[in-house]
Design a protein around this motif. Structure first.
Motif, PDB file in Angstrom:
ATOM      1  N   SER A 174       0.837  -1.212   0.000  1.00 39.87           N
ATOM      2  CA  SER A 174       0.000   0.000   0.000  1.00 39.87           C
ATOM      3  C   SER A 174       0.866   1.253   0.000  1.00 39.87           C
ATOM      4  O   SER A 174       0.522   2.256  -0.635  1.00 39.87           O
ATOM      5  CB  SER A 174      -0.972  -0.010   1.182  1.00 39.87           C
ATOM      6  N   ILE A 176       4.047   1.643  -1.289  1.00 47.72           N
ATOM      7  CA  ILE A 176       4.683   1.845  -2.604  1.00 47.72           C
ATOM      8  C   ILE A 176       3.638   2.354  -3.601  1.00 47.72           C
ATOM      9  O   ILE A 176       3.883   3.296  -4.362  1.00 47.72           O
ATOM     10  CB  ILE A 176       5.324   0.521  -3.107  1.00 47.72           C
ATOM     11  N   ASN A 177       2.445   1.728  -3.572  1.00 44.75           N
ATOM     12  CA  ASN A 177       1.355   2.137  -4.461  1.00 44.75           C
ATOM     13  C   ASN A 177       1.000   3.615  -4.252  1.00 44.75           C
ATOM     14  O   ASN A 177       0.898   4.392  -5.203  1.00 44.75           O
ATOM     15  CB  ASN A 177       0.149   1.235  -4.143  1.00 44.75           C
ATOM     16  N   GLU A 178       0.861   3.999  -2.971  1.00 43.18           N
ATOM     17  CA  GLU A 178       0.513   5.382  -2.603  1.00 43.18           C
ATOM     18  C   GLU A 178       1.600   6.357  -3.076  1.00 43.18           C
ATOM     19  O   GLU A 178       1.319   7.390  -3.674  1.00 43.18           O
ATOM     20  CB  GLU A 178       0.364   5.406  -1.074  1.00 43.18           C
ATOM     21  N   PHE A 181       1.559   6.920  -6.824  1.00 40.33           N
ATOM     22  CA  PHE A 181       0.467   7.821  -7.209  1.00 40.33           C
ATOM     23  C   PHE A 181       0.801   9.272  -6.857  1.00 40.33           C
ATOM     24  O   PHE A 181       0.455  10.193  -7.594  1.00 40.33           O
ATOM     25  CB  PHE A 181      -0.855   7.408  -6.539  1.00 40.33           C
ATOM     26  N   PHE A 182       1.487   9.486  -5.714  1.00 39.66           N
ATOM     27  CA  PHE A 182       1.840  10.852  -5.284  1.00 39.66           C
ATOM     28  C   PHE A 182       2.850  11.497  -6.241  1.00 39.66           C
ATOM     29  O   PHE A 182       2.708  12.656  -6.608  1.00 39.66           O
ATOM     30  CB  PHE A 182       2.474  10.823  -3.883  1.00 39.66           C
ATOM     31  N   TYR A 190       1.696   7.934 -13.623  1.00 43.46           N
ATOM     32  CA  TYR A 190       1.782   6.501 -13.262  1.00 43.46           C
ATOM     33  C   TYR A 190       1.153   5.641 -14.367  1.00 43.46           C
ATOM     34  O   TYR A 190       1.670   4.565 -14.719  1.00 43.46           O
ATOM     35  CB  TYR A 190       1.058   6.305 -11.929  1.00 43.46           C
ATOM     36  N   THR A 191       0.039   6.154 -14.953  1.00 38.40           N
ATOM     37  CA  THR A 191      -0.691   5.387 -15.977  1.00 38.40           C
ATOM     38  C   THR A 191       0.172   5.033 -17.189  1.00 38.40           C
ATOM     39  O   THR A 191      -0.123   4.072 -17.898  1.00 38.40           O
ATOM     40  CB  THR A 191      -1.912   6.195 -16.489  1.00 38.40           C
ATOM     41  N   LEU A 193       3.172   3.984 -17.117  1.00 34.67           N
ATOM     42  CA  LEU A 193       4.108   2.906 -16.747  1.00 34.67           C
ATOM     43  C   LEU A 193       5.518   3.167 -17.260  1.00 34.67           C
ATOM     44  O   LEU A 193       6.110   2.323 -17.964  1.00 34.67           O
ATOM     45  CB  LEU A 193       3.599   1.556 -17.245  1.00 34.67           C
ATOM     46  N   GLY A 200       9.086   0.569  -9.307  1.00 34.62           N
ATOM     47  CA  GLY A 200       8.296   0.543  -8.067  1.00 34.62           C
ATOM     48  C   GLY A 200       7.398  -0.683  -8.007  1.00 34.62           C
ATOM     49  O   GLY A 200       7.324  -1.369  -6.979  1.00 34.62           O
ATOM     50  N   ASN A 201       6.703  -0.959  -9.132  1.00 40.32           N
ATOM     51  CA  ASN A 201       5.831  -2.156  -9.172  1.00 40.32           C
ATOM     52  C   ASN A 201       6.653  -3.428  -9.000  1.00 40.32           C
ATOM     53  O   ASN A 201       6.238  -4.354  -8.290  1.00 40.32           O
ATOM     54  CB  ASN A 201       5.076  -2.216 -10.503  1.00 40.32           C
TER      55      ASN A 201
END
Lengths: 244, 244
Positions: A174, A176-178, A181-182, A190-191, A193, A200-201
Protein backbone atom coordinates in the motif's frame (compact mmCIF):
# COMPACT_ATOMS: atom_id res chain seq x y z
CA UNK A 1 16.87 -35.74 2.12
CA UNK A 2 14.59 -34.42 -0.64
CA UNK A 3 12.92 -32.23 1.99
CA UNK A 4 16.34 -30.78 2.98
CA UNK A 5 17.21 -30.00 -0.64
CA UNK A 6 13.86 -28.28 -1.20
CA UNK A 7 14.37 -26.28 2.01
CA UNK A 8 17.75 -25.01 0.82
CA UNK A 9 16.24 -24.11 -2.59
CA UNK A 10 13.63 -21.99 -0.73
CA UNK A 11 16.27 -20.54 1.61
CA UNK A 12 18.55 -19.56 -1.30
CA UNK A 13 15.54 -18.09 -3.11
CA UNK A 14 14.61 -16.02 -0.04
CA UNK A 15 18.18 -14.70 0.20
CA UNK A 16 18.23 -13.75 -3.50
CA UNK A 17 14.74 -12.18 -3.40
CA UNK A 18 15.62 -10.31 -0.18
CA UNK A 19 18.81 -8.93 -1.76
CA UNK A 20 16.85 -7.96 -4.89
CA UNK A 21 14.28 -6.08 -2.69
CA UNK A 22 17.04 -4.10 -0.94
CA UNK A 23 18.82 -3.25 -4.22
CA UNK A 24 15.53 -2.26 -5.84
CA UNK A 25 14.35 0.04 -3.01
CA UNK A 26 17.82 1.66 -2.77
CA UNK A 27 18.06 2.28 -6.54
CA UNK A 28 14.50 3.67 -6.61
CA UNK A 29 15.15 6.15 -3.80
CA UNK A 30 18.73 7.13 -4.68
CA UNK A 31 18.40 7.33 -8.48
CA UNK A 32 14.73 8.23 -9.05
CA UNK A 33 13.78 10.01 -5.81
CA UNK A 34 16.95 12.14 -5.44
CA UNK A 35 18.89 10.33 -2.69
CA UNK A 36 19.00 10.68 1.08
CA UNK A 37 19.32 13.37 3.80
CA UNK A 38 18.07 13.94 7.37
CA UNK A 39 16.84 17.53 7.05
CA UNK A 40 13.02 17.33 7.03
CA UNK A 41 12.96 17.42 3.20
CA UNK A 42 11.61 14.74 0.86
CA UNK A 43 15.16 13.33 0.86
CA UNK A 44 14.57 12.42 4.51
CA UNK A 45 11.33 10.68 3.56
CA UNK A 46 13.39 8.48 1.19
CA UNK A 47 14.90 6.69 4.19
CA UNK A 48 11.38 5.46 5.08
CA UNK A 49 10.85 2.90 2.28
CA UNK A 50 14.51 1.81 2.35
CA UNK A 51 14.53 1.15 6.11
CA UNK A 52 11.07 -0.42 6.29
CA UNK A 53 11.74 -2.82 3.40
CA UNK A 54 15.23 -3.69 4.71
CA UNK A 55 14.17 -4.01 8.37
CA UNK A 56 10.52 -5.02 8.55
CA UNK A 57 10.59 -7.31 5.49
CA UNK A 58 14.04 -8.61 4.48
CA UNK A 59 15.97 -8.77 7.78
CA UNK A 60 12.80 -9.78 9.64
CA UNK A 61 11.99 -12.56 7.16
CA UNK A 62 15.52 -13.98 7.18
CA UNK A 63 15.68 -13.78 10.99
CA UNK A 64 12.33 -15.57 11.25
CA UNK A 65 13.42 -18.67 9.30
CA UNK A 66 16.76 -19.11 11.05
CA UNK A 67 15.61 -22.12 13.14
CA UNK A 68 14.39 -23.86 9.99
CA UNK A 69 17.95 -24.28 8.62
CA UNK A 70 18.59 -28.06 9.03
CA UNK A 71 22.34 -27.43 9.44
CA UNK A 72 21.61 -25.92 12.88
CA UNK A 73 19.47 -28.80 14.20
CA UNK A 74 22.34 -30.95 15.47
CA UNK A 75 23.75 -28.02 17.41
CA UNK A 76 22.91 -26.39 20.72
CA UNK A 77 19.97 -24.05 20.14
CA UNK A 78 21.24 -21.25 22.38
CA UNK A 79 23.64 -19.48 19.93
CA UNK A 80 20.90 -19.60 17.28
CA UNK A 81 18.41 -18.13 19.76
CA UNK A 82 20.82 -15.28 20.43
CA UNK A 83 21.40 -14.74 16.69
CA UNK A 84 17.60 -14.80 16.09
CA UNK A 85 17.05 -12.22 18.87
CA UNK A 86 19.92 -10.04 17.58
CA UNK A 87 18.75 -10.08 13.94
CA UNK A 88 15.21 -9.26 15.06
CA UNK A 89 16.52 -6.44 17.29
CA UNK A 90 18.43 -4.95 14.32
CA UNK A 91 15.31 -5.31 12.14
CA UNK A 92 13.23 -3.53 14.81
CA UNK A 93 15.76 -0.69 15.11
CA UNK A 94 15.77 -0.19 11.32
CA UNK A 95 11.95 -0.14 11.31
CA UNK A 96 11.81 2.40 14.18
CA UNK A 97 14.36 4.70 12.48
CA UNK A 98 12.31 4.28 9.27
CA UNK A 99 9.21 5.48 11.15
CA UNK A 100 11.16 8.41 12.68
CA UNK A 101 12.16 9.46 9.13
CA UNK A 102 8.54 9.78 8.00
CA UNK A 103 7.25 11.36 11.25
CA UNK A 104 10.05 13.98 11.12
CA UNK A 105 9.35 14.68 7.45
CA UNK A 106 5.58 15.05 8.09
CA UNK A 107 6.16 17.32 11.11
CA UNK A 108 8.62 19.52 9.16
CA UNK A 109 6.11 19.90 6.30
CA UNK A 110 3.01 20.25 8.53
CA UNK A 111 1.48 17.02 7.16
CA UNK A 112 -0.76 14.97 9.50
CA UNK A 113 0.55 11.68 10.85
CA UNK A 114 -1.19 8.30 11.01
CA UNK A 115 -4.35 9.02 9.06
CA UNK A 116 -4.03 6.62 6.08
CA UNK A 117 -4.82 2.91 6.09
CA UNK A 118 -1.19 2.33 5.02
CA UNK A 119 0.01 4.06 8.19
CA UNK A 120 -2.44 2.17 10.41
CA UNK A 121 -1.28 -1.20 9.05
CA UNK A 122 2.40 -0.19 9.16
CA UNK A 123 2.29 1.12 12.73
CA UNK A 124 0.35 -2.00 13.82
CA UNK A 125 3.04 -4.21 12.23
CA UNK A 126 5.86 -2.34 14.01
CA UNK A 127 4.05 -2.21 17.38
CA UNK A 128 3.24 -5.93 17.22
CA UNK A 129 6.87 -6.62 16.24
CA UNK A 130 8.16 -4.66 19.26
CA UNK A 131 5.67 -6.47 21.54
CA UNK A 132 6.65 -9.83 20.03
CA UNK A 133 10.35 -9.09 20.58
CA UNK A 134 9.89 -8.12 24.23
CA UNK A 135 7.62 -11.10 25.02
CA UNK A 136 9.96 -13.45 23.11
CA UNK A 137 12.96 -12.12 25.04
CA UNK A 138 11.16 -12.48 28.39
CA UNK A 139 9.75 -15.91 27.58
CA UNK A 140 12.62 -17.63 25.78
CA UNK A 141 15.83 -15.91 26.88
CA UNK A 142 15.46 -14.40 30.35
CA UNK A 143 15.65 -16.59 33.48
CA UNK A 144 12.79 -17.84 35.64
CA UNK A 145 10.31 -18.06 32.79
CA UNK A 146 8.29 -21.22 33.61
CA UNK A 147 8.48 -24.03 31.06
CA UNK A 148 4.67 -24.23 30.87
CA UNK A 149 4.61 -20.54 29.81
CA UNK A 150 7.31 -21.15 27.18
CA UNK A 151 5.43 -24.14 25.74
CA UNK A 152 2.23 -22.09 25.57
CA UNK A 153 4.07 -19.12 24.05
CA UNK A 154 5.92 -20.95 21.26
CA UNK A 155 3.01 -21.59 18.80
CA UNK A 156 1.62 -18.08 19.48
CA UNK A 157 5.11 -16.63 18.83
CA UNK A 158 5.38 -18.53 15.51
CA UNK A 159 1.86 -17.52 14.41
CA UNK A 160 2.36 -13.87 15.40
CA UNK A 161 5.68 -13.94 13.54
CA UNK A 162 3.91 -15.00 10.32
CA UNK A 163 1.10 -12.50 11.02
CA UNK A 164 3.56 -9.60 11.38
CA UNK A 165 5.16 -10.65 8.06
CA UNK A 166 1.70 -10.54 6.41
CA UNK A 167 1.03 -7.06 7.88
CA UNK A 168 4.46 -5.87 6.68
CA UNK A 169 3.74 -7.05 3.13
CA UNK A 170 0.34 -5.28 3.11
CA UNK A 171 1.92 -2.09 4.54
CA UNK A 172 4.73 -2.12 1.94
CA UNK A 173 2.43 -2.76 -1.05
CA UNK A 174 0.00 0.00 0.00
CA UNK A 175 2.92 2.38 0.74
CA UNK A 176 4.68 1.84 -2.60
CA UNK A 177 1.35 2.14 -4.46
CA UNK A 178 0.51 5.38 -2.60
CA UNK A 179 3.99 6.87 -3.19
CA UNK A 180 3.89 6.12 -6.93
CA UNK A 181 0.47 7.82 -7.21
CA UNK A 182 1.84 10.85 -5.28
CA UNK A 183 5.02 11.39 -7.31
CA UNK A 184 4.16 10.13 -10.80
CA UNK A 185 1.95 12.93 -12.10
CA UNK A 186 2.03 15.55 -14.90
CA UNK A 187 4.70 14.73 -17.56
CA UNK A 188 5.29 11.18 -16.42
CA UNK A 189 2.00 9.90 -14.95
CA UNK A 190 1.78 6.50 -13.26
CA UNK A 191 -0.69 5.39 -15.98
CA UNK A 192 2.08 5.56 -18.62
CA UNK A 193 4.11 2.91 -16.75
CA UNK A 194 7.44 4.67 -17.26
CA UNK A 195 10.74 3.26 -15.89
CA UNK A 196 10.16 4.49 -12.30
CA UNK A 197 6.62 3.05 -12.24
CA UNK A 198 7.90 -0.32 -13.48
CA UNK A 199 10.74 -0.29 -10.92
CA UNK A 200 8.30 0.54 -8.07
CA UNK A 201 5.83 -2.16 -9.17
CA UNK A 202 8.71 -4.64 -9.54
CA UNK A 203 9.78 -3.84 -5.96
CA UNK A 204 6.24 -4.66 -4.81
CA UNK A 205 6.23 -7.96 -6.72
CA UNK A 206 9.64 -8.91 -5.26
CA UNK A 207 8.41 -8.14 -1.70
CA UNK A 208 5.35 -10.34 -2.21
CA UNK A 209 7.46 -13.17 -3.69
CA UNK A 210 9.95 -12.91 -0.78
CA UNK A 211 7.08 -12.94 1.74
CA UNK A 212 5.45 -16.00 0.19
CA UNK A 213 8.73 -17.96 0.26
CA UNK A 214 9.32 -16.99 3.92
CA UNK A 215 5.74 -17.92 4.88
CA UNK A 216 6.23 -21.28 3.10
CA UNK A 217 9.40 -21.94 5.14
CA UNK A 218 7.62 -20.97 8.37
CA UNK A 219 4.51 -23.07 7.76
CA UNK A 220 5.98 -26.32 6.40
CA UNK A 221 6.22 -28.64 9.40
CA UNK A 222 8.86 -30.86 7.73
CA UNK A 223 11.21 -27.92 8.19
CA UNK A 224 10.53 -27.25 11.87
CA UNK A 225 13.47 -27.84 14.18
CA UNK A 226 12.74 -31.22 15.84
CA UNK A 227 11.40 -31.05 19.40
CA UNK A 228 14.11 -30.83 22.04
CA UNK A 229 15.12 -34.05 23.81
CA UNK A 230 15.23 -34.12 27.65
CA UNK A 231 19.03 -33.78 27.64
CA UNK A 232 18.91 -30.67 25.44
CA UNK A 233 19.10 -27.22 26.93
CA UNK A 234 16.80 -26.14 24.16
CA UNK A 235 14.19 -24.54 26.39
CA UNK A 236 16.49 -23.38 29.14
CA UNK A 237 16.61 -19.60 29.47
CA UNK A 238 20.09 -18.04 29.39
CA UNK A 239 20.76 -17.18 33.01
CA UNK A 240 19.05 -20.32 34.30
CA UNK A 241 21.44 -22.30 32.13
CA UNK A 242 24.43 -20.41 33.52
CA UNK A 243 23.38 -21.29 37.06
CA UNK A 244 23.17 -24.98 36.29
CA UNK B 1 -10.70 -31.23 23.34
CA UNK B 2 -9.10 -27.85 24.18
CA UNK B 3 -7.78 -27.74 20.63
CA UNK B 4 -11.32 -28.29 19.26
CA UNK B 5 -12.74 -25.49 21.43
CA UNK B 6 -10.01 -23.08 20.33
CA UNK B 7 -10.68 -24.03 16.67
CA UNK B 8 -14.37 -23.20 17.03
CA UNK B 9 -13.49 -19.88 18.71
CA UNK B 10 -11.32 -19.04 15.67
CA UNK B 11 -13.98 -20.30 13.25
CA UNK B 12 -16.71 -18.21 14.91
CA UNK B 13 -14.36 -15.21 14.92
CA UNK B 14 -13.68 -15.66 11.19
CA UNK B 15 -17.42 -15.82 10.47
CA UNK B 16 -18.08 -12.64 12.51
CA UNK B 17 -15.10 -10.77 11.01
CA UNK B 18 -16.09 -11.89 7.50
CA UNK B 19 -19.65 -10.67 8.03
CA UNK B 20 -18.33 -7.37 9.42
CA UNK B 21 -16.12 -6.95 6.30
CA UNK B 22 -19.08 -7.48 3.94
CA UNK B 23 -21.34 -5.11 5.93
CA UNK B 24 -18.59 -2.48 6.08
CA UNK B 25 -17.73 -2.55 2.36
CA UNK B 26 -21.46 -2.47 1.42
CA UNK B 27 -22.22 0.46 3.75
CA UNK B 28 -19.16 2.36 2.49
CA UNK B 29 -20.12 1.98 -1.18
CA UNK B 30 -23.88 2.36 -0.84
CA UNK B 31 -24.01 5.16 1.71
CA UNK B 32 -20.76 7.09 1.14
CA UNK B 33 -19.97 6.35 -2.52
CA UNK B 34 -23.51 6.75 -3.91
CA UNK B 35 -24.64 3.17 -4.47
CA UNK B 36 -24.47 0.79 -7.43
CA UNK B 37 -25.17 0.68 -11.17
CA UNK B 38 -23.74 -1.04 -14.29
CA UNK B 39 -23.49 1.95 -16.63
CA UNK B 40 -19.76 2.79 -16.85
CA UNK B 41 -20.11 5.48 -14.15
CA UNK B 42 -18.37 5.58 -10.77
CA UNK B 43 -21.44 3.71 -9.45
CA UNK B 44 -20.28 0.75 -11.53
CA UNK B 45 -16.82 1.01 -9.98
CA UNK B 46 -18.50 0.59 -6.56
CA UNK B 47 -19.20 -3.06 -7.36
CA UNK B 48 -15.42 -3.62 -7.53
CA UNK B 49 -14.55 -3.32 -3.79
CA UNK B 50 -17.79 -5.04 -2.73
CA UNK B 51 -17.27 -8.07 -5.00
CA UNK B 52 -13.52 -8.40 -4.41
CA UNK B 53 -13.87 -8.24 -0.60
CA UNK B 54 -16.86 -10.60 -0.59
CA UNK B 55 -15.40 -13.05 -3.14
CA UNK B 56 -11.62 -12.96 -2.94
CA UNK B 57 -11.42 -12.45 0.84
CA UNK B 58 -14.52 -13.52 2.81
CA UNK B 59 -16.00 -16.38 0.71
CA UNK B 60 -12.51 -17.54 -0.27
CA UNK B 61 -11.28 -17.55 3.35
CA UNK B 62 -14.32 -19.41 4.67
CA UNK B 63 -14.13 -21.92 1.80
CA UNK B 64 -10.43 -22.49 2.49
CA UNK B 65 -10.89 -23.54 6.13
CA UNK B 66 -13.83 -25.89 5.49
CA UNK B 67 -11.76 -29.10 5.92
CA UNK B 68 -10.47 -27.84 9.26
CA UNK B 69 -13.93 -28.07 10.91
CA UNK B 70 -13.56 -31.11 13.26
CA UNK B 71 -17.29 -31.92 12.89
CA UNK B 72 -16.59 -33.04 9.30
CA UNK B 73 -13.68 -35.36 10.09
CA UNK B 74 -15.77 -38.43 10.94
CA UNK B 75 -17.68 -38.11 7.68
CA UNK B 76 -16.93 -39.03 4.08
CA UNK B 77 -14.75 -36.30 2.61
CA UNK B 78 -16.44 -36.22 -0.80
CA UNK B 79 -19.45 -33.95 0.00
CA UNK B 80 -17.05 -31.55 1.73
CA UNK B 81 -14.76 -31.58 -1.33
CA UNK B 82 -17.74 -30.69 -3.51
CA UNK B 83 -18.82 -27.92 -1.11
CA UNK B 84 -15.21 -26.60 -1.01
CA UNK B 85 -15.03 -26.58 -4.84
CA UNK B 86 -18.49 -24.93 -5.10
CA UNK B 87 -17.73 -22.17 -2.56
CA UNK B 88 -14.40 -21.49 -4.30
CA UNK B 89 -16.14 -21.39 -7.69
CA UNK B 90 -18.64 -18.83 -6.37
CA UNK B 91 -15.78 -16.80 -4.87
CA UNK B 92 -13.95 -16.89 -8.22
CA UNK B 93 -17.08 -15.79 -10.12
CA UNK B 94 -17.60 -12.85 -7.72
CA UNK B 95 -13.92 -11.85 -8.14
CA UNK B 96 -14.13 -12.04 -11.96
CA UNK B 97 -17.34 -9.95 -12.04
CA UNK B 98 -15.59 -7.53 -9.64
CA UNK B 99 -12.72 -7.22 -12.13
CA UNK B 100 -15.16 -6.73 -15.04
CA UNK B 101 -16.75 -3.84 -13.09
CA UNK B 102 -13.47 -1.93 -12.86
CA UNK B 103 -12.29 -2.75 -16.42
CA UNK B 104 -15.64 -1.58 -17.85
CA UNK B 105 -15.52 1.59 -15.73
CA UNK B 106 -11.92 2.35 -16.83
CA UNK B 107 -12.73 1.71 -20.50
CA UNK B 108 -15.85 3.93 -20.35
CA UNK B 109 -13.81 6.76 -18.79
CA UNK B 110 -10.67 6.26 -20.94
CA UNK B 111 -8.55 5.37 -17.90
CA UNK B 112 -5.64 2.95 -18.43
CA UNK B 113 -5.95 -0.57 -17.03
CA UNK B 114 -3.42 -2.58 -15.03
CA UNK B 115 -0.74 0.05 -14.41
CA UNK B 116 -0.77 0.35 -10.59
CA UNK B 117 0.92 -2.00 -8.14
CA UNK B 118 -2.53 -2.58 -6.60
CA UNK B 119 -3.82 -3.85 -9.95
CA UNK B 120 -0.74 -6.05 -10.52
CA UNK B 121 -1.16 -7.74 -7.12
CA UNK B 122 -4.95 -8.02 -7.51
CA UNK B 123 -4.79 -9.54 -11.00
CA UNK B 124 -2.05 -11.94 -9.86
CA UNK B 125 -4.25 -13.04 -6.92
CA UNK B 126 -7.25 -13.68 -9.20
CA UNK B 127 -5.18 -15.43 -11.91
CA UNK B 128 -3.49 -17.68 -9.34
CA UNK B 129 -6.91 -18.40 -7.80
CA UNK B 130 -8.35 -19.44 -11.20
CA UNK B 131 -5.25 -21.60 -11.86
CA UNK B 132 -5.52 -23.14 -8.36
CA UNK B 133 -9.20 -23.93 -8.90
CA UNK B 134 -8.62 -25.64 -12.25
CA UNK B 135 -5.61 -27.65 -11.02
CA UNK B 136 -7.47 -28.55 -7.78
CA UNK B 137 -10.48 -29.70 -9.81
CA UNK B 138 -8.32 -31.79 -12.15
CA UNK B 139 -6.18 -33.24 -9.36
CA UNK B 140 -8.71 -33.90 -6.61
CA UNK B 141 -12.12 -34.29 -8.27
CA UNK B 142 -11.76 -35.53 -11.85
CA UNK B 143 -11.06 -39.21 -12.60
CA UNK B 144 -7.78 -40.83 -13.59
CA UNK B 145 -5.62 -38.39 -11.62
CA UNK B 146 -2.81 -40.61 -10.26
CA UNK B 147 -2.54 -40.86 -6.48
CA UNK B 148 1.15 -39.88 -6.59
CA UNK B 149 0.15 -36.61 -8.33
CA UNK B 150 -2.57 -35.93 -5.74
CA UNK B 151 -0.15 -36.53 -2.85
CA UNK B 152 2.40 -34.19 -4.45
CA UNK B 153 -0.28 -31.60 -5.20
CA UNK B 154 -1.88 -31.42 -1.73
CA UNK B 155 0.82 -29.44 0.18
CA UNK B 156 1.34 -27.15 -2.85
CA UNK B 157 -2.45 -26.58 -3.01
CA UNK B 158 -2.56 -25.68 0.72
CA UNK B 159 0.46 -23.36 0.46
CA UNK B 160 -0.84 -21.66 -2.69
CA UNK B 161 -4.21 -21.26 -0.96
CA UNK B 162 -2.57 -19.35 1.91
CA UNK B 163 -0.41 -17.41 -0.59
CA UNK B 164 -3.49 -16.29 -2.59
CA UNK B 165 -5.11 -15.15 0.70
CA UNK B 166 -1.97 -13.07 1.47
CA UNK B 167 -2.03 -11.53 -2.03
CA UNK B 168 -5.77 -10.76 -1.64
CA UNK B 169 -5.13 -8.95 1.66
CA UNK B 170 -2.30 -6.88 0.13
CA UNK B 171 -4.47 -6.06 -2.91
CA UNK B 172 -7.44 -5.01 -0.74
CA UNK B 173 -5.37 -2.84 1.62
CA UNK B 174 -3.61 -1.04 -1.26
CA UNK B 175 -6.92 -0.65 -3.12
CA UNK B 176 -8.84 0.83 -0.17
CA UNK B 177 -5.89 3.13 0.65
CA UNK B 178 -5.71 4.30 -3.00
CA UNK B 179 -9.49 4.86 -3.26
CA UNK B 180 -9.58 6.92 -0.04
CA UNK B 181 -6.74 9.13 -1.35
CA UNK B 182 -8.62 9.56 -4.67
CA UNK B 183 -12.02 10.51 -3.25
CA UNK B 184 -11.23 12.25 0.06
CA UNK B 185 -9.94 15.61 -1.14
CA UNK B 186 -10.95 19.29 -0.90
CA UNK B 187 -13.58 19.86 1.85
CA UNK B 188 -13.15 16.51 3.53
CA UNK B 189 -9.51 15.47 3.01
CA UNK B 190 -8.28 12.03 4.08
CA UNK B 191 -5.90 13.73 6.54
CA UNK B 192 -8.87 14.97 8.63
CA UNK B 193 -9.98 11.36 9.27
CA UNK B 194 -13.69 12.08 8.80
CA UNK B 195 -16.36 9.36 9.10
CA UNK B 196 -15.74 7.90 5.61
CA UNK B 197 -11.98 7.75 6.19
CA UNK B 198 -12.49 5.96 9.52
CA UNK B 199 -14.97 3.51 7.92
CA UNK B 200 -12.55 2.76 5.05
CA UNK B 201 -9.61 2.27 7.44
CA UNK B 202 -11.79 0.10 9.69
CA UNK B 203 -12.67 -2.06 6.67
CA UNK B 204 -8.93 -2.52 6.04
CA UNK B 205 -8.29 -3.48 9.67
CA UNK B 206 -11.20 -5.99 9.60
CA UNK B 207 -9.84 -7.57 6.38
CA UNK B 208 -6.39 -7.96 7.94
CA UNK B 209 -7.87 -9.43 11.15
CA UNK B 210 -10.04 -11.86 9.13
CA UNK B 211 -7.01 -12.88 7.03
CA UNK B 212 -4.84 -13.52 10.08
CA UNK B 213 -7.50 -15.74 11.70
CA UNK B 214 -7.94 -17.71 8.45
CA UNK B 215 -4.15 -18.11 8.03
CA UNK B 216 -3.98 -19.31 11.65
CA UNK B 217 -6.64 -21.96 10.97
CA UNK B 218 -4.85 -23.06 7.78
CA UNK B 219 -1.39 -23.29 9.34
CA UNK B 220 -2.13 -24.95 12.71
CA UNK B 221 -1.48 -28.66 12.13
CA UNK B 222 -3.62 -29.71 15.11
CA UNK B 223 -6.58 -28.59 13.01
CA UNK B 224 -5.71 -30.46 9.82
CA UNK B 225 -8.16 -33.18 8.85
CA UNK B 226 -6.44 -36.45 9.89
CA UNK B 227 -4.83 -38.43 7.06
CA UNK B 228 -7.20 -40.77 5.28
CA UNK B 229 -7.20 -44.41 6.34
CA UNK B 230 -6.88 -47.12 3.66
CA UNK B 231 -10.62 -47.86 3.81
CA UNK B 232 -11.51 -44.19 3.24
CA UNK B 233 -12.40 -42.93 -0.20
CA UNK B 234 -10.78 -39.72 0.85
CA UNK B 235 -8.44 -39.43 -2.10
CA UNK B 236 -10.64 -41.09 -4.68
CA UNK B 237 -11.65 -38.76 -7.49
CA UNK B 238 -15.39 -38.50 -8.17
CA UNK B 239 -15.85 -40.57 -11.28
CA UNK B 240 -13.26 -43.14 -10.27
CA UNK B 241 -15.28 -43.67 -7.12
CA UNK B 242 -18.48 -44.05 -9.11
CA UNK B 243 -16.87 -46.74 -11.27
CA UNK B 244 -15.80 -48.78 -8.28
Amino acid sequence: MRSTVSFYVCFLLSLCLGLACVVCVCVWNSHWRGGFAWDGSSLQFNWHPVLMVTGLVVLYGNGAVLYRVPLTWGQNKLPWKLLHATLMFLALILAIVGLCAVFDFHNAKGIANLYSLHSWIGIAATALFAFQWVVGMAGFLLPYSPESFRKLLKPIHVWMGAGIMTLSIAACISGINEKLFFVLTKDQPYTKLGPEAVLGNLLGVLIVAFGLVVLKMLSDHRWQRPDSRPEDIDYTPVLQEENE
